[in-house]
Design an enzyme around this catalytic site. Structure first.
Site, short mmCIF file in Angstrom:
data_model
loop_
_atom_site.label_atom_id
_atom_site.label_comp_id
_atom_site.label_asym_id
_atom_site.label_seq_id
_atom_site.Cartn_x
_atom_site.Cartn_y
_atom_site.Cartn_z
N LYS A 1 -34.63 -17.64 -6.19
CA LYS A 1 -34.79 -16.95 -4.71
C LYS A 1 -34.03 -18.00 -3.79
CE LYS A 1 -36.06 -12.76 -3.91
NZ LYS A 1 -35.47 -11.63 -3.36
N TYR B 1 1.75 2.03 -3.31
CA TYR B 1 0.95 2.58 -4.36
C TYR B 1 0.72 3.93 -3.77
CZ TYR B 1 -3.68 2.97 -5.91
OH TYR B 1 -4.60 3.24 -6.91
N ASP B 2 0.61 4.32 -2.58
CA ASP B 2 0.59 5.97 -2.33
C ASP B 2 1.73 6.62 -2.80
OD1 ASP B 2 -1.35 5.13 -1.13
OD2 ASP B 2 -0.89 4.74 1.20
N ASP C 1 0.71 -1.27 0.09
CA ASP C 1 0.63 0.18 -0.27
C ASP C 1 0.75 1.11 -0.08
OD1 ASP C 1 -1.93 -1.44 -0.24
OD2 ASP C 1 -2.80 -1.35 2.12
N SER D 1 -37.10 -5.37 -13.86
CA SER D 1 -36.85 -5.85 -12.39
C SER D 1 -36.59 -7.25 -13.47
CB SER D 1 -37.72 -5.66 -12.06
OG SER D 1 -38.76 -6.17 -11.85
N TYR E 1 -22.92 -7.29 -14.62
CA TYR E 1 -23.12 -8.38 -14.94
C TYR E 1 -24.44 -8.28 -16.25
CZ TYR E 1 -27.17 -6.21 -12.32
OH TYR E 1 -28.44 -4.90 -12.03
N CYS F 1 -28.41 4.51 35.73
CA CYS F 1 -28.69 5.91 37.12
C CYS F 1 -29.83 5.75 38.04
CB CYS F 1 -28.39 6.89 36.01
SG CYS F 1 -29.92 7.44 35.16
N GLU G 1 -25.84 -16.99 -13.04
CA GLU G 1 -24.89 -15.84 -12.09
C GLU G 1 -25.54 -16.03 -10.30
OE1 GLU G 1 -25.06 -12.31 -14.14
OE2 GLU G 1 -24.93 -13.49 -16.35
N CYS H 1 -33.59 4.12 33.89
CA CYS H 1 -32.44 3.90 33.72
C CYS H 1 -31.79 2.26 34.35
CB CYS H 1 -31.43 4.95 33.26
SG CYS H 1 -29.94 4.24 33.06
N LYS I 1 -29.79 -16.46 -16.98
CA LYS I 1 -30.35 -16.71 -17.77
C LYS I 1 -29.84 -16.53 -19.32
CE LYS I 1 -27.87 -11.72 -15.85
NZ LYS I 1 -27.15 -10.98 -15.49
N GLU J 1 -24.41 -4.41 -9.48
CA GLU J 1 -24.50 -4.21 -8.70
C GLU J 1 -23.58 -3.99 -7.54
OE1 GLU J 1 -27.86 -5.51 -8.41
OE2 GLU J 1 -28.59 -5.37 -6.51
N CYS K 1 -25.59 10.14 33.67
CA CYS K 1 -26.20 8.89 34.34
C CYS K 1 -24.32 8.34 33.14
CB CYS K 1 -27.02 8.02 32.43
SG CYS K 1 -27.16 7.23 32.51
N CYS L 1 -33.08 7.78 28.07
CA CYS L 1 -32.53 8.67 29.64
C CYS L 1 -32.29 9.97 29.54
CB CYS L 1 -31.42 7.46 30.40
SG CYS L 1 -30.65 8.09 31.61
N ARG M 1 -31.00 2.84 -10.42
CA ARG M 1 -32.32 2.28 -11.17
C ARG M 1 -33.36 2.84 -11.02
NH1 ARG M 1 -36.25 -1.38 -9.92
NH2 ARG M 1 -37.04 -2.24 -11.61
N LYS N 1 -26.70 -14.41 -7.35
CA LYS N 1 -27.93 -12.68 -7.43
C LYS N 1 -27.19 -11.79 -6.05
CE LYS N 1 -32.80 -11.26 -7.53
NZ LYS N 1 -32.42 -10.10 -6.98
N ASP O 1 -26.59 -9.31 -3.49
CA ASP O 1 -28.09 -8.66 -2.86
C ASP O 1 -27.40 -6.98 -2.80
OD1 ASP O 1 -30.35 -7.69 -1.58
OD2 ASP O 1 -29.86 -9.36 0.16
S1 IVH Z 1 -29.51 -8.69 -14.53
C1 IVH Z 1 -32.62 -8.10 -16.98
N1 IVH Z 1 -27.84 -10.47 -12.71
O1 IVH Z 1 -31.54 -8.02 -8.80
C2 IVH Z 1 -32.23 -8.40 -16.07
N2 IVH Z 1 -29.57 -8.57 -11.96
O2 IVH Z 1 -34.42 -8.49 -8.19
C3 IVH Z 1 -30.84 -7.09 -15.48
N3 IVH Z 1 -29.53 -8.57 -9.44
O3 IVH Z 1 -33.00 -5.12 -10.43
C4 IVH Z 1 -30.44 -8.05 -14.06
N4 IVH Z 1 -27.79 -9.52 -9.29
O4 IVH Z 1 -29.81 -5.03 -9.26
C5 IVH Z 1 -28.90 -9.65 -13.03
N5 IVH Z 1 -25.86 -11.41 -11.54
C6 IVH Z 1 -27.23 -10.54 -11.87
C7 IVH Z 1 -27.57 -9.79 -10.47
C8 IVH Z 1 -28.90 -9.11 -10.69
C9 IVH Z 1 -28.26 -9.03 -8.34
C10 IVH Z 1 -30.60 -7.64 -8.79
C11 IVH Z 1 -30.71 -6.72 -9.66
C12 IVH Z 1 -32.03 -6.11 -10.35
C13 IVH Z 1 -32.39 -7.01 -9.22
C14 IVH Z 1 -33.58 -8.19 -9.53
#
Ligand code: IVH
Length: 685
Positions: free
Chosen positions: A333, A49-50, A46, A95, A245, A430, A129, A427, A309, A193, A448, A443, A152, A131, A133
């Site tokens: 899910k 790098y700095d 690091d 979505s 993605y 105290c 892929e 409390c 996909k 994401e 306290c 409180c 979005r 998903k 969060d």
């Molecule tokens: S594809 C049209 N790929 O999940 C397709 N989405 O519940 C566009 N997300 O809004 C999304 N991982 O924010 C895609 N590998 C992934 C993802 C992913 C997370 C999220 C994304 C989307 C939401 C839908």
């Protein structure tokens, strides 16, 4: 003539070499960014790098004309925004439909075949892929340069969060094309994401707890909150990450499969999740989804399912989309991770500002890869609503949450010995009467001890006075033994008070004494932060320290004066005035001073740069020709000047552009120095 030519030529050579040197440095830094942020395999320390960054910063500072927007030094730009602009998505950000079982996945596969006119016995290839969060974003690149990025939003319009996205080191400011085979398209929109790794989330929440600020419930909320901060300097400190993605709008590209898209993105220098897999049919997809359900707790980020996909882009075109979601993609899910355990006790915590919250003490249980022994109960109303009793068996869950929560009670497991928990009327520390503040209990006793402990811990913490070795365990003991009643007492501790404490030898005691001594010379911003004024965290403390030269001038500031400061609103101003009005506070400050603590801005304060501007107050009126209002304000602030919104007799300068308002009349009336644009420029330079 010849001499002049020589001079110019030499100058040209110089610029060329410096320009080349700058470009070379930028490439080297980009290479190391890639090693560190994408490949997780840094080659240099690091520190090294700095050094590279500093060298580049130095060269750019001496040659500002050579600064380009894609330089690695330009990630954290300007000043805080007042609000985000709205961006229309060229292609809507739809979505995804969800599934929860093998059956639904098979139905999805059949549906696609039917719609695309494919024989139901033939296989379709899918890319599977994780998903992630987090928060969906879109990144817009023109001629390979990152120009804009947005959230979005409602799918059609999102917030322009470019300044925050630029701080994310995983996002290249300039797309790379390492093997030169893949041409960089003139326009490319990338979807991905944004997420906060679990470790980073934990660190952020620890800091927030230490600072007495509310914690984020889960990494997704923390990522969303961070992306929507108006001050990119704070965003930069939180180390958001991204997985790309998909692509959105593009020009000049010929792609046939989704997998090729991902490979292309990877080649351009964007992180694509390494656990992405091409599956030849839906059975393989189902197996892969199930594998990850068991394995997802191994990851350092939250995953709430899988995304499946169709691989062929020609099929995407044939399938199209509904108004809500494309037909070629579906998510599988996962159920939130849950476990059953016994609630042994309900503990009560008192925060720095007196907020009283309940915490469940559990029989330790393994949940999503970690042993859980405490869970949040949020507030006392929640205990009542869920009818949670001491001794109950409860379901605890991590639903995208790192801090587990008690979801429900297994009432059928009750033996009759469970104890109903009563909201405390006093409390726990105290014993003074508590009162309701929304759903929370508070409180209000300023003396306290529990609050005192939290306040002292905060005072000594890393962002505040940074007293090494002065952690929660030490504070606990010192308060319980009566050596500390407030944070000013720290400066009156004696070696003998410390050396006799548990787990404290002579060496540790003298280290602590040394650290306390050293902390007397902290700069004003840290001291202001350490005081623990409500609504004043370390950033606001910095703003205040930039404005006032000592704690006394801040303490004597009126509500109006405070509100005139850029970034200080009425609520914060009121908290500050209330704090310093309090007699108890004033005593403590006197005690701090008498104990030798510095209460003045040190000469080294980073903002004191231009002596003509530093410490002076400025008001701007009218339109300047060479600078936008934001630029002019930034110039003043970066030179250590203060910006005020209205003219008073304390104003040092009024900067006047074209079509000035009534401020000019007022300034003349009050004999305030008036600067036209030329005079302002001369002064600022
Ligand atoms: S594809 C049209 N790929 O999940 C397709 N989405 O519940 C566009 N997300 O809004 C999304 N991982 O924010 C895609 N590998 C992934 C993802 C992913 C997370 C999220 C994304 C989307 C939401 C839908």
């Amino acid at each position: 003539m010849a001499g002049e030519f020589c001079c110019n030529y030499a100058a040209l050579c110089m610029t060329l070499t410096i320009k080349e040197k700058i470009e070379q440095l930028r490439d080297t830094i980009r290479y190391h960014d890639r090693r560190y942020y994408l490949e997780n395999n840094p080659e240099i320390t690091d520190y090294e790098y700095d050094q590279l960054i500093q060298e580049l910063q130095h060269l750019e500072k001496t040659h500002p004309d050579l600064i380009t927007a894609d330089s690695p030094t330009q990630r954290v730009g300007g000043e805080p925004l007042t609000q985000f602009a709205t961006i229309d998505h060229k292609i809507p950000m739809l979505s995804i439909d969800n599934t929860y079982s093998d059956k639904e996945l098979k139905e999805f596969d059949q549906r696609i075949k039917r719609m695309a006119g494919i024989d139901t016995h033939r296989d379709i290839e899918y890319v599977v892929e994780l998903k992630i969060d987090g928060v969906a974003v879109t990144l817009w690149f023109e001629k390979g340069l990152f120009v804009r990025g947005a959230t979005r939003g409602d799918g059609f319009k999102g917030d322009d969060v470019t300044a925050n996205l630029r701080t994310i080191r995983q996002i290249p400011l300039k797309l790379e094309s390492p093997d030169r085979r893949q041409k960089i398209p003139s326009v490319l929109e990338i979807r991905g994401e944004i997420y906060l790794p679990n470790k980073e989330f934990q660190r952020l929440n620890d800091d927030r707890e230490e600072a007495g600020e509310p914690q984020f419930a889960n990494p997704r909320n923390a990522a969303a909150g961070t992306l929507k901060l108006l001050d990119p300097r704070i965003t930069a400190k939180r180390r958001l990450c991204i997985f790309a993605y998909a692509i959105g709008y593009f020009e000049e590209l010929e792609l046939t499969t989704h997998r090729d898209c991902l490979e292309m993105l990877r080649g351009f220098g964007l992180p694509v999740n390494p656990h992405t897999r091409l599956c030849e049919n839906i059975e393989k997809v189902i197996q892969y989804c199930k594998d990850w359900d068991k394995r997802r707790s191994e990851l350092d980020y939250m995953v709430d399912g899988m995304v499946i996909k169709v691989n062929s882009l020609a099929l995407h075109g044939r399938l199209g989309a509904t108004s809500k979601a494309p037909r070629w993609v579906i998510s599988y899910k996962y159920q939130p991770e849950q476990a059953i355990t016994k609630l042994e006790e309900i503990d009560i915590q008192v925060g720095k500002t007196g907020t009283i919250t309940p915490v469940a003490n559990l029989t330790p249980v393994l949940l999503a890869g970690t042993t859980v022994s405490r869970a949040t109960l949020h507030n006392f109303e929640e205990i009542c609503r869920k009818d949670i009793r001491v001794g109950d068996y409860v379901v605890v869950q991590k639903a995208g949450e790192i801090i587990p929560q008690v979801v429900s009670v297994l009432k059928e497991k009750r033996t009759g010995k469970e104890r109903i928990f009563h909201e405390p009327a006093t409390c726990p520390e105290c014993k003074s009467t508590v009162s309701k503040d929304g759903v929370y209990l508070r409180c209000h006793n300023p003396l306290c001890l529990s609050q005192a402990k939290r306040r002292i811990q905060y005072f000594a913490s890393r962002h505040a006075m940074d007293i090494e070795g002065f952690g929660p365990a030490l504070v606990e003991q010192l308060v319980d033994k009566g050596f500390l009643k407030d944070y000013a007492d720290i400066y009156y501790l004696k070696f003998d008070d410390l050396v006799n404490l548990e787990r404290m030898g002579e060496k540790s005691a003298s280290n602590v004494m040394h650290a306390v001594e050293e902390s007397k010379n902290r700069d004003l911003d840290r001291l202001i932060c350490a005081l623990g004024i409500s609504n004043v965290g370390f950033h606001t403390a910095e703003v205040l320290a930039n404005h006032f030269d000592s704690l006394d001038t801040l303490a004597n500031a009126t509500q109006e004066e405070l509100e005139e400061i850029y970034e200080i609103g009425p609520v914060v101003a009121e908290s500050i005035v209330d704090f310093f009005r309090n007699e108890h506070t004033r005593d403590i400050i006197e005690k701090l001073k008498a104990g030798g603590v510095n209460t003045k801005k040190l000469v080294s304060q980073k903002f004191v740069k231009n002596p003509k501007v530093a410490g002076k107050s400025f008001v701007i009126t009218g339109t300047l020709q060479k600078y936008s209002r934001d630029e002019a304000e930034a110039l003043i602030k970066n030179s250590g000047g203060r910006l005020i919104s209205s003219v008073s007799k304390k104003t040092d300068y009024l900067v006047v552009g074209e079509d000035p308002g009534s401020k000019l009349d007022k300034a003349r009336e009050l004999n305030v120095h008036i600067l036209d644009e030329e005079a302002f420029e001369k002064m600022i330079k």
